[in-house]
Design an enzyme around this catalytic site. Structure first.
Site, PDB file in Angstrom:
ATOM      1  N   ASP A 278       0.847  -1.189   0.000  1.00 26.34           N
ATOM      2  CA  ASP A 278       0.000   0.000   0.000  1.00 26.34           C
ATOM      3  C   ASP A 278       0.885   1.243   0.000  1.00 26.34           C
ATOM      4  OD1 ASP A 278      -3.221   0.522   1.039  1.00 26.34           O
ATOM      5  OD2 ASP A 278      -1.807   2.200   1.095  1.00 26.34           O
TER       6      ASP A 278
ATOM      7  N   ASN B 173     -12.659  -3.585   2.712  1.00 30.32           N
ATOM      8  CA  ASN B 173     -13.602  -2.479   2.839  1.00 30.32           C
ATOM      9  C   ASN B 173     -14.569  -2.572   1.664  1.00 30.32           C
ATOM     10  OD1 ASN B 173     -12.303  -1.482   5.121  1.00 30.32           O
ATOM     11  ND2 ASN B 173     -10.883  -0.240   3.917  1.00 30.32           N
TER      12      ASN B 173
ATOM     13  N   GLY C  89     -15.434   2.917   3.883  1.00 31.81           N
ATOM     14  CA  GLY C  89     -14.170   3.553   3.543  1.00 31.81           C
ATOM     15  C   GLY C  89     -13.540   3.046   2.263  1.00 31.81           C
TER      16      GLY C  89
ATOM     17  N   HIS D  77      -9.983  -5.406  -3.251  1.00 33.03           N
ATOM     18  CA  HIS D  77      -8.632  -5.615  -2.715  1.00 33.03           C
ATOM     19  C   HIS D  77      -8.746  -6.020  -1.263  1.00 33.03           C
ATOM     20  CE1 HIS D  77      -9.825  -1.382  -2.464  1.00 33.03           C
ATOM     21  NE2 HIS D  77      -9.189  -1.336  -1.292  1.00 33.03           N
TER      22      HIS D  77
ATOM     23  N   HIS E 143      -6.854  -5.897   2.185  1.00 34.38           N
ATOM     24  CA  HIS E 143      -5.741  -5.303   2.922  1.00 34.38           C
ATOM     25  C   HIS E 143      -5.176  -6.398   3.829  1.00 34.38           C
ATOM     26  CE1 HIS E 143      -6.813  -0.911   2.356  1.00 34.38           C
ATOM     27  NE2 HIS E 143      -7.994  -1.437   2.118  1.00 34.38           N
TER      28      HIS E 143
HETATM   29  P1  5GP Z   1      -9.722   1.298   0.317  1.00 34.19           P
HETATM   30  O1  5GP Z   1      -9.833   2.628   1.021  1.00 34.19           O
HETATM   31  O2  5GP Z   1     -10.438   1.334  -1.033  1.00 34.19           O
HETATM   32  O3  5GP Z   1     -10.121   0.114   1.140  1.00 34.19           O
HETATM   33  O4  5GP Z   1      -8.192   1.085   0.059  1.00 34.19           O
HETATM   34  C1  5GP Z   1      -7.501   1.647  -1.027  1.00 34.19           C
HETATM   35  C2  5GP Z   1      -6.046   1.602  -0.670  1.00 34.19           C
HETATM   36  O5  5GP Z   1      -5.296   1.839  -1.850  1.00 34.19           O
HETATM   37  C3  5GP Z   1      -5.622   2.684   0.343  1.00 34.19           C
HETATM   38  O6  5GP Z   1      -5.081   2.060   1.501  1.00 34.19           O
HETATM   39  C4  5GP Z   1      -4.598   3.518  -0.418  1.00 34.19           C
HETATM   40  O7  5GP Z   1      -3.524   3.936   0.395  1.00 34.19           O
HETATM   41  C5  5GP Z   1      -4.150   2.562  -1.521  1.00 34.19           C
HETATM   42  N1  5GP Z   1      -3.731   3.226  -2.738  1.00 34.19           N
HETATM   43  C6  5GP Z   1      -4.355   4.245  -3.367  1.00 34.19           C
HETATM   44  N2  5GP Z   1      -3.702   4.569  -4.501  1.00 34.19           N
HETATM   45  C7  5GP Z   1      -2.628   3.732  -4.580  1.00 34.19           C
HETATM   46  C8  5GP Z   1      -1.568   3.582  -5.529  1.00 34.19           C
HETATM   47  O8  5GP Z   1      -1.480   4.268  -6.545  1.00 34.19           O
HETATM   48  N3  5GP Z   1      -0.648   2.606  -5.277  1.00 34.19           N
HETATM   49  C9  5GP Z   1      -0.717   1.815  -4.160  1.00 34.19           C
HETATM   50  N4  5GP Z   1       0.253   0.898  -4.011  1.00 34.19           N
HETATM   51  N5  5GP Z   1      -1.706   1.924  -3.251  1.00 34.19           N
HETATM   52  C10 5GP Z   1      -2.644   2.875  -3.455  1.00 34.19           C
END
Ligand code: 5GP
Ligand code: ZN
Length: 114
Positions: A30, A87, A93, A100, A102
């Site tokens: 991340d 999520n 969130g 994905h 986490h």
């Molecule tokens: P969500 O909030 O949708 O559950 O998680 C999305 C995750 O993607 C976040 O933890 C954020 O930090 C990560 N993220 C967003 N853009 C990028 C990116 O361009 N590269 C990587 N490696 N992670 C990303």
């Protein structure tokens, strides 16, 4: 999907630190880690969230889950305890609408999460 951030990572159009890969899944760090180990595990194929993935292809959902646990083992956090989180939806969130997992570990993780 060319406008999906994680599809673009799969296509190598956007760089990512890839730590694990199977035929149908990809795992990368991340960009904004919330724990010493914070890896995202995705199916290479686009599905919006965990519910859509499970509905469309349970074999692929299984491969994502197995990859998440393989990442935890590879990162050395399996024994100490780790968390696998999907999520799902805006209220939870979710900000990237390509499913994905986490994988979080390497520190004490509070429960319930904030
Ligand atoms: P969500 O909030 O949708 O559950 O998680 C999305 C995750 O993607 C976040 O933890 C954020 O930090 C990560 N993220 C967003 N853009 C990028 C990116 O361009 N590269 C990587 N490696 N992670 C990303
Ligand atoms: Zn996508």
């Amino acid at each position: 999907m060319s406008d999906c951030l994680f599809c673009r990572i799969v296509a190598k159009e956007i760089p990512a630190e890839i730590v694990y890969e199977t035929g149908r899944t990809l795992a990368f760090r991340d960009v904004n880690p919330q724990a010493p180990t914070h890896v995202l595990v995705i199916p290479k194929e686009h599905h919006a969230n965990a519910a859509a993935l499970a509905e469309a292809d349970e074999g692929l959902a299984d491969e994502v889950l197995k990859s998440a646990h393989a990442v935890a083992a590879q990162e050395g956090v399996a024994d100490g305890g780790y968390r696998v989180v999907f999520n799902t939806g805006l209220g939870a969130g979710q900000t990237v609408f390509h499913v994905h997992a986490h994988v979080l570990g390497g520190r004490d993780l509070g429960w319930p999460p904030g």
